[in-house]
Design a protein around this motif. Sequence first.
Motif, short mmCIF file in Angstrom:
data_model
loop_
_atom_site.label_atom_id
_atom_site.label_comp_id
_atom_site.label_asym_id
_atom_site.label_seq_id
_atom_site.Cartn_x
_atom_site.Cartn_y
_atom_site.Cartn_z
N ASP A 118 38.68 40.87 2.04
CA ASP A 118 37.90 40.53 3.83
C ASP A 118 38.33 41.68 4.32
OD1 ASP A 118 35.95 39.93 4.83
OD2 ASP A 118 35.78 37.26 4.30
N ALA A 119 37.89 41.11 5.46
CA ALA A 119 38.01 41.78 6.93
C ALA A 119 39.05 41.97 7.85
CB ALA A 119 37.12 42.49 8.39
N ASP A 120 40.00 42.56 7.77
CA ASP A 120 41.58 42.24 8.51
C ASP A 120 40.63 41.96 9.91
OD1 ASP A 120 43.50 42.69 6.41
OD2 ASP A 120 43.54 45.15 7.39
N HIS A 121 39.75 42.14 10.66
CA HIS A 121 39.19 42.77 12.22
C HIS A 121 40.07 43.29 13.13
CE1 HIS A 121 36.69 39.26 11.09
NE2 HIS A 121 36.84 38.28 10.52
N MET A 122 40.46 44.00 12.36
CA MET A 122 41.61 45.74 12.73
C MET A 122 40.62 46.74 13.24
SD MET A 122 45.42 45.37 12.27
CE MET A 122 45.65 43.98 12.65
N LEU A 123 40.96 47.67 14.44
CA LEU A 123 40.91 48.80 13.95
C LEU A 123 42.00 49.57 14.15
CD1 LEU A 123 38.98 51.62 14.32
CD2 LEU A 123 39.04 51.30 16.46
N VAL A 124 42.49 50.19 12.58
CA VAL A 124 43.61 50.97 12.73
C VAL A 124 43.49 52.91 12.74
CG1 VAL A 124 45.83 51.53 11.18
CG2 VAL A 124 44.68 48.92 11.65
N GLY A 165 37.75 40.46 28.64
CA GLY A 165 36.27 39.67 29.54
C GLY A 165 35.28 39.49 29.10
N ALA A 166 33.90 38.91 29.59
CA ALA A 166 33.33 38.60 29.41
C ALA A 166 33.61 37.89 28.17
CB ALA A 166 32.19 39.54 28.57
N ASP A 167 34.23 36.85 28.40
CA ASP A 167 34.53 36.08 27.13
C ASP A 167 35.52 36.44 25.61
OD1 ASP A 167 34.22 33.73 28.33
OD2 ASP A 167 31.70 33.86 27.53
N GLY A 168 35.48 37.91 26.19
CA GLY A 168 36.21 38.96 24.37
C GLY A 168 37.75 39.13 24.89
N THR A 169 38.44 38.88 23.89
CA THR A 169 39.97 39.82 24.03
C THR A 169 40.44 40.24 22.76
OG1 THR A 169 40.61 37.62 25.55
CG2 THR A 169 42.18 38.59 24.00
N PHE A 170 41.12 41.49 23.00
CA PHE A 170 41.78 41.84 21.34
C PHE A 170 42.91 42.34 21.65
CE2 PHE A 170 38.96 45.40 23.28
CZ PHE A 170 39.72 46.46 23.71
N ARG A 171 44.39 42.96 21.18
CA ARG A 171 45.25 43.52 21.22
C ARG A 171 45.77 44.75 21.20
NH1 ARG A 171 50.42 39.97 20.62
NH2 ARG A 171 49.27 39.16 22.75
N CYS A 199 48.10 53.54 16.44
CA CYS A 199 47.58 51.97 17.24
C CYS A 199 46.26 51.49 16.62
CB CYS A 199 47.56 52.86 18.73
SG CYS A 199 45.46 54.14 18.17
N ALA A 200 46.34 50.54 17.15
CA ALA A 200 45.51 49.68 16.53
C ALA A 200 45.51 49.08 17.70
CB ALA A 200 46.37 48.52 15.49
N LEU A 201 43.43 48.43 16.93
CA LEU A 201 42.85 46.91 18.19
C LEU A 201 43.01 45.74 17.28
CD1 LEU A 201 40.23 48.73 20.09
CD2 LEU A 201 42.47 48.79 20.64
N SER A 202 43.19 44.50 17.25
CA SER A 202 42.87 43.34 17.28
C SER A 202 42.22 42.36 17.35
CB SER A 202 44.41 42.60 16.53
OG SER A 202 44.33 41.98 15.57
N TRP A 203 41.20 41.71 16.92
CA TRP A 203 40.64 41.09 18.16
C TRP A 203 40.74 39.13 16.52
CZ3 TRP A 203 39.18 45.35 16.05
CH2 TRP A 203 37.99 45.81 15.39
N ASN A 204 41.52 39.32 15.82
CA ASN A 204 41.60 38.33 15.38
C ASN A 204 43.07 37.16 15.71
OD1 ASN A 204 44.11 39.45 14.65
ND2 ASN A 204 43.81 39.66 11.99
N GLY A 205 43.85 37.95 16.61
CA GLY A 205 44.56 36.42 17.33
C GLY A 205 45.81 37.51 17.62
N THR A 206 47.14 37.72 16.88
CA THR A 206 47.56 38.95 17.71
C THR A 206 47.90 39.10 16.25
OG1 THR A 206 49.52 36.52 16.89
CG2 THR A 206 48.68 37.01 18.65
#
Length: 617
Positions: A118-124, A165-171, A199-206
């Motif tokens: 399944d998805a990691d919910h991450m752009l790597v 911002g706007a109820d969205g968060t990512f790391r 570098c990576a963006l993650s929207w699955n928590g931390t």
Amino acid sequence: MSTTTSPFPPIADYAFLSNCHTGALVAPDGSVDWMCLPAFDAPSAFGNLLDRGAGSFRFGPYGINVPTARAYVPGTNVLSTTWHTRGGWVVVHDALTMGPRQGEDTVTPHTRPPADDDADHMLVRTVECLDGSVEVELVCEPAFDYGRVPATWSQVDEHAADASGADGTFRLATDMLVGIEGPSVRARHVLSKGDKAFCALSWNGTAVPADAEDAARRIDATIQFWRDWLDRARVPDHPLRTHLERSALTIKGLTYMPTGATVAASTTSLPETPHGERNWDYRYTWIRDTTFTLQALHYLNLDWEANEFMQYVADLEPNPDGSLQIMYGIDGRRDLTESTRDDLSGYEGARPVRVGNGAFDQRQNDVFGAVLDSILLHTNRSRHLPRRLWPLVKSQAECAIEAWQKPDQGIWEARGEPRHYVSSKLMGWVALDRAAKLAEIRDDEKLAASWRATAEQIRADILEHGVSDRGVLRQHYDTDALDASTLLAALFGFLPPDDERLRKTVDAIEEELTENGFVLRYKTDETDDGLSGKEGTFLICSFWLVSALAVVGERDRAESLMERLVRITSPLGLYAEEFEVDRARHLGNFPQAFSHLALIQAAGRIILADFREELSL
């Protein structure tokens, strides 16, 4: 605005990434210009595709914007970009990563049985220096809610920061040193031969990659996911094989894994008319696409995906009269109210930018045929008519009986006056013809006979009122104008291949409804579609013509058009909705599922004809 001065890259130059939950478009300069989080139809966090100030995320060599080479890692939706700078060479890999499922998905919950991966919910994104010394930069400047809300950043440590911002968060995490500069995070680092960074963006928590090796492992796992998936497909050994594989990967990439839905495209408001108003939100599921989706998936032997999609359709909430809407949200929601984002410039000034689709509650009588043809296809393939689908068969057949004599907006969702569109009547015939065959499978001869009689009544009506004096199928009953949707008469077996009316219709469309050989939906000056401006040729219609030519036995003409169509594919093998002949560029939302589905069908007919010839030698 000329292409030489436009700050917007050509639509066809974008790369498409997917984790089967959301997608991203990456420009040639290494900038992510479109990504909606956490799902395809969520508001964008990176929206430079529609306004050059609506959010972007670049990762690549500093001061160099034109790559040496871009390609998908073979058999995947993972992008590889090679750069040559004055100091050396680097290669960047981009992926919306996939991996072994790690418990319940709370980001985009599933209604279908979860898969092993399944998805990691991450752009790597990873980079490796191949030779010399290269300075790499990272510039991440999100703008939430379609560019309305600049990100508020908070530093986690010298290698990570959180954007909200706007109820969205990512790391954002990286092994480079990062700093916050207003609404953006930036980093620069010099790599020497053999050095790597990520570098990576993650929207699955931390959860983020621990280091460059972990990031590379996630990319490798994603490569393996796509290749394992493609290995399950049946792709014939034929010159069209690579196009079938890329189309299959694109359709899978446009599938929303949690529900089994397929989005029509990953974008909204890319223009069908340059600088014009024909800009629509395509991040939803059209019921009309069901039969083409099922045909493609079953042809490629991807029966699991076909079943998932049929279960999504079975779950949908109908209208009060039992009919299905023409489109639904990927989560099954019915309300797709349309609004505009007037603060966005639009792609190359094409406005308005739309969110939602006002056609969701239109009357389109072709929907019943699409559903019932899909169910018959699926039933024939699985040799089983699921019990939960039989009520849907009856309700859609009854709706088709009630609706077929009424005018509607037609397959192209015209915003003019309702008409008696021939393609809608044709799909009404498909609905009752397929319903009768399904009733026979259920051993209900009484219903089968009743539905078959209605199908013959519809056929007679079309042949009486829908054929012009020269023997060609009309767009609607009150005009002699041509419409490419009448090619469906060949694709769905409405008339036998040797019927003179079918051949004349195919010939007329090829000769009179084309630009440089590519097919228009209709001529805008002959059709009241409620809009202004000329549009490009429609790629799905050109692929339909390939199929129709093959049906009527014009194999050489079919192959010639197919060869031209595969030559205009994007540099990465993708298709938008339209092709503007004069400037040889793609138009409309991208990548377009309908175009790729029609390619698979057309390729299948050509390959079948080639194999039959081999067997006859």
